[in-house]
Design an enzyme around this catalytic site. Sequence first.
Site, PDB file in Angstrom:
ATOM      1  N   PHE A 135       2.713   3.195  -4.450  1.00 18.20           N
ATOM      2  CA  PHE A 135       1.262   3.116  -4.488  1.00 18.20           C
ATOM      3  C   PHE A 135       0.626   3.831  -3.303  1.00 18.20           C
ATOM      4  O   PHE A 135      -0.517   4.247  -3.346  1.00 18.20           O
ATOM      5  CB  PHE A 135       0.830   1.648  -4.452  1.00 18.20           C
ATOM      6  CG  PHE A 135       1.372   0.898  -3.267  1.00 18.20           C
ATOM      7  CD1 PHE A 135       0.756   0.976  -2.031  1.00 18.20           C
ATOM      8  CD2 PHE A 135       2.520   0.141  -3.385  1.00 18.20           C
ATOM      9  CE1 PHE A 135       1.269   0.301  -0.939  1.00 18.20           C
ATOM     10  CE2 PHE A 135       3.038  -0.539  -2.294  1.00 18.20           C
ATOM     11  CZ  PHE A 135       2.409  -0.448  -1.066  1.00 18.20           C
ATOM     12  N   GLY A 136       1.349   3.929  -2.178  1.00 17.27           N
ATOM     13  CA  GLY A 136       0.796   4.473  -0.954  1.00 17.27           C
ATOM     14  C   GLY A 136       1.324   3.737   0.263  1.00 17.27           C
ATOM     15  O   GLY A 136       2.518   3.409   0.332  1.00 17.27           O
TER      16      GLY A 136
ATOM     17  N   ASP B 114       2.824  -8.729 -12.752  1.00 18.15           N
ATOM     18  CA  ASP B 114       3.806  -8.141 -11.828  1.00 18.15           C
ATOM     19  C   ASP B 114       4.151  -9.114 -10.710  1.00 18.15           C
ATOM     20  O   ASP B 114       4.142  -8.760  -9.520  1.00 18.15           O
ATOM     21  CB  ASP B 114       3.270  -6.835 -11.249  1.00 18.15           C
ATOM     22  CG  ASP B 114       4.385  -5.972 -10.640  1.00 18.15           C
ATOM     23  OD1 ASP B 114       5.565  -6.213 -10.972  1.00 18.15           O
ATOM     24  OD2 ASP B 114       4.074  -5.084  -9.838  1.00 18.15           O
TER      25      ASP B 114
ATOM     26  N   GLY C 160       3.834  -1.424   5.621  1.00 15.52           N
ATOM     27  CA  GLY C 160       4.426  -1.381   4.294  1.00 15.52           C
ATOM     28  C   GLY C 160       4.219  -0.037   3.646  1.00 15.52           C
ATOM     29  O   GLY C 160       3.303   0.719   3.994  1.00 15.52           O
TER      30      GLY C 160
ATOM     31  N   GLY D  55       5.167   2.241  -0.326  1.00  9.59           N
ATOM     32  CA  GLY D  55       5.717   2.205  -1.670  1.00  9.59           C
ATOM     33  C   GLY D  55       5.125   3.312  -2.504  1.00  9.59           C
ATOM     34  O   GLY D  55       4.436   4.211  -1.979  1.00  9.59           O
TER      35      GLY D  55
ATOM     36  N   VAL E  11       0.462   0.664   3.560  1.00  9.98           N
ATOM     37  CA  VAL E  11      -0.325  -0.473   4.040  1.00  9.98           C
ATOM     38  C   VAL E  11      -0.308  -0.461   5.562  1.00  9.98           C
ATOM     39  O   VAL E  11       0.764  -0.378   6.177  1.00  9.98           O
ATOM     40  CB  VAL E  11       0.237  -1.813   3.518  1.00  9.98           C
ATOM     41  CG1 VAL E  11      -0.594  -2.975   4.049  1.00  9.98           C
ATOM     42  CG2 VAL E  11       0.246  -1.835   2.003  1.00  9.98           C
TER      43      VAL E  11
ATOM     44  N   LYS F  57      -4.673  -1.151   2.371  1.00  6.59           N
ATOM     45  CA  LYS F  57      -3.774  -0.469   1.437  1.00  6.59           C
ATOM     46  C   LYS F  57      -4.406   0.863   1.046  1.00  6.59           C
ATOM     47  O   LYS F  57      -5.381   0.904   0.292  1.00  6.59           O
ATOM     48  CB  LYS F  57      -3.513  -1.332   0.207  1.00  6.59           C
ATOM     49  CG  LYS F  57      -2.538  -0.695  -0.783  1.00  6.59           C
ATOM     50  CD  LYS F  57      -1.945  -1.746  -1.717  1.00  6.59           C
ATOM     51  CE  LYS F  57      -2.676  -1.810  -3.027  1.00  6.59           C
ATOM     52  NZ  LYS F  57      -2.023  -2.681  -4.010  1.00  6.59           N
TER      53      LYS F  57
END
Length: 1005
Positions: free
Chosen positions: A722-723, A843, A718, A720, A725, A739
Amino acid sequence: MKHTLTLQKMMFWLVLQQLALILILIITTDALNNNETDHAALLAMKSKILDPFGGGALSSWNESSHFCNWEGVLCSKRHKRVTLIDLTSLGLSGTLSPHVGNLTFLRQLVLDNNTFHGEIPNEIGGLYRLKVLSLEGNSFQGRIPASLSRCSNLVEIWVGNNNLVGTIPEEFSSLSMLKRIFVYENKLTGAIPESLGNITSLEVFSAPNNLLGGTIPNNLGQLKNLIFLGLGGNQISGMIPSSLYNLSNLNVLSLPFNDLHGSLPPYFGNMFPHLEFLQLQDNNFTGQLPNSIGNLTKAVNLTFDDNEFSGKLTVDFSRLVNLVILRLQLNNLGSGDFDEMHFLESLTNCSSLEILNIFSNKLKGVLPDFVGNLSLNIHFFVLAGNQLQGRIPPTIGNLVNLFFLGLSNNRFTGPIPSTIGKLQKLQRFALGRNQLSGTIPDSIGNLSLVNELYFNNNNLEGTIPSSFGNCQSLVLLNLQQNNLSGTIPKELFQVSSLSIFLDLSHNHLSGPLPSEIGDLKSLAALDISNNNLSGEILSSISSCTSLEFLLLQGNMLQGSIPNSMEFMRGLQFLDLSSNNLSGQIPTFLEKLSLINLNLSFNGFNGELPLHGVFANSTAVSVYGNDKLCGGIPSLQLPRCPVKKLNRNFSFSSKRIYAIVGASILGILILISSLVFYFRKRKIKSTTLELLPKESFVQVSYGELLNATDGFSSSNLIGAGGFGFVYRGVLDQIGDVAIKVLNLVNPGVTSSFIAECKVLKNIKHRNIVKIVTCCLSIDFQGNEFKALVYELMMNGNLEKWLYPSQDTSKPEFNLLQRLRVAIDVASALDYLHNQCEPTVIHCDLKPSNILLDQQMVAHVGDFGLARLYHSEMGISHHSSSMGVMGTVGYAAPEYGIGSEMSMKGDVYSYGVLLLEMLTGKRPTDLMYVDGLNIRNFVGQALARNAVELVMDQTILKSDIDISKRDNCLIALVKIGLACSEELPQNRMCMTVVVRELQHIKKAMFK
């Protein structure tokens, strides 16, 4: 003189010609001006209309062609004035422009089946030539404009299936040409205007599913031309006025779901020679059904259900040759006379009969043999919930087109006739709660399409036929509370379609569990309790990965609980009590999602685990295991004996040698690490203590680097803002998700701290388990932050709702979606109502809901979470990122600066639930100009067409269609209630969980 007269005549004709030319010029100029008015009005209408599907429905409305050639527009041949606008079912939205009132030649305005909203403009009253106004199936709001009464030529008003409020205008009484009024499925209030009785031309008045009250006006009996009267689903009270019996031209009299009372007069059936549909269900009518009902010779649909009709049913139905539906359920019909089922003989003449429902009355007597002479078209036949006795006649097998046969909750005796094997279209067969005896006929195996079988609570004996193995469509089988004996045939466990429940409890079954039990991979509930089963619990049972209820109590099972059950992560109720099981209670039971665990009255020994379900004394029972010790104090078990140290020299020496050896090895490793460090001249990597050591496992950057093969792209699962995964394997833990935060992103540190603080003390089956928060320095001396979670093997919910084309995931069915909905709701209920401080997620969306190997949902990503300290009445936003959630899921009040709240989470959950049902993102491009996922689904619910907007995958379920549709409607209502515009109108998550559990239980019946 003669020449003078001739000259005068010529001058006269010249003047006439000049006048004619001037008049033609005036008319032409006026026509051109009026044409321009129509042109401008159409363009004004277009400016208010949007096409969310991008299909270009109004693409022809441009200057390249005359407006009379535009799609949906028809003009008069002579003056080229607009006479008709028909934009039916073009997927349009927006509002209806007041400029429509300038189309003064308009005779028909038809905008059906779109998503127009806003008010119907008062200017429409200026269309004095208008004959047909049809705005059905939209979202128009406000009142029905009284100005319509100025449209003196109106013949038809169709405004049903909108969101209109207020009363039905009294002014309609002035419309002397009006024939049809359709105002159904709105939110209209007040009483039915008495003045409607003055519209003597009226043929149809359809106003069901509103909020109308009062009584039925007596002067409606003046409408001699009325053929359709529909007032169902309102709050109308009182009696049917006697004047209505004068409406001899009625084809449809529909008054269901009101508060009407009184009895039907004896002459009722003589007054309506043309009546085809009579719907009186769900009222408070009393008395006997009049025999004159048998004179409704045109009747197709007769529904009297859910009233208080009583007495012997003596109606002769033999002349009702067109009858298709007869519903009499939920009344008090019955007299106790032995021959009171004789009325069925008259129904054998109704060759078109398809549905006969007499459920829950007080009928006694026997079911006569001529029941087999009922219509061959009959597919729904229910007599359950009466007091019928005697044998079930073998002639029942003649009804070969039956889908549903319900005879449960009576007093039938004798055997199940073998002729049931002829009912090869049967999908649901209910014989439970009778006094049937004998064996289950082998012909049961002929029912290859049957979904549900209820033979419970009878006196059936003999063995379970192996022919059940042929019922490969079976999703539910209930044989509990009989006298069945012998072993369980392996063929039964090979019916892979079984998914709701299999109940064999309270019989005399013996022998071991077949090893084929593991074939029940889709089954949710298995109950084989209170039999005489022996042998061990087979390890193959762990293959039943969908099981939530496993009830094996009251048998003679022995041995230990197999370790393979560790993988049954979906189990919620496990009852192994009153057997001969032994050994230690395995600690893996702590990790299961158990709500209730009963291990009482066995031979278990050793120390009782402390965590998971064992931490709740009301959820676990271990009585009658005398060799158990430990556990939480409230279970009142004896303390476990303290293990004494063995001081044998040989043993002690070995321990000393091992400790010394381990110490030396540790020192060598430390020295080699330091040498490596100084050679590379790097800064030491260390795990900083963001939180107390006991909160998490301590993991360094180097360990995570090794766990992911150097953060290899092959382990990337993954990415995004945020960074990233990664999937990894840690020696001390196993498979994990890591993560790694992108520290360039502003506010990510606050988000990191927020998530660690929120998750450090949370232990709930539906919330992602965090292994550690790693705050370190990498080998280049840079700051490194990562969150390590328990790995969810089935990814996130978004990937299941929107799989990529190259993804070979199985279909995401209704039952799975319902379970996910319950899991997420349970997590939010825990965060809102059981945590201190309260946690507001802020969220919630599909990408933040993760699914483990058993498809159990876990809520994750708490980077925007708030902590609410109830004792101080203040909330603390643990993230400083300044983000108010995700577009489409964030509550509308957040957009005007309101504080984040639990009600905001509820809104997000409502949107999420609707998204799971429709398979459409709330940000889908179709949602424009006020249209959103909530009113999109709400409109479908209002028009009883929920299935049309559902994800097609869930419509392919094996669940009974009516049960499925009831489930979908109930889920939609919860989604709508959670996503209400005003926060105070939204449901509480505790209520949501309870309602979802009720829905699930109803599906499992």
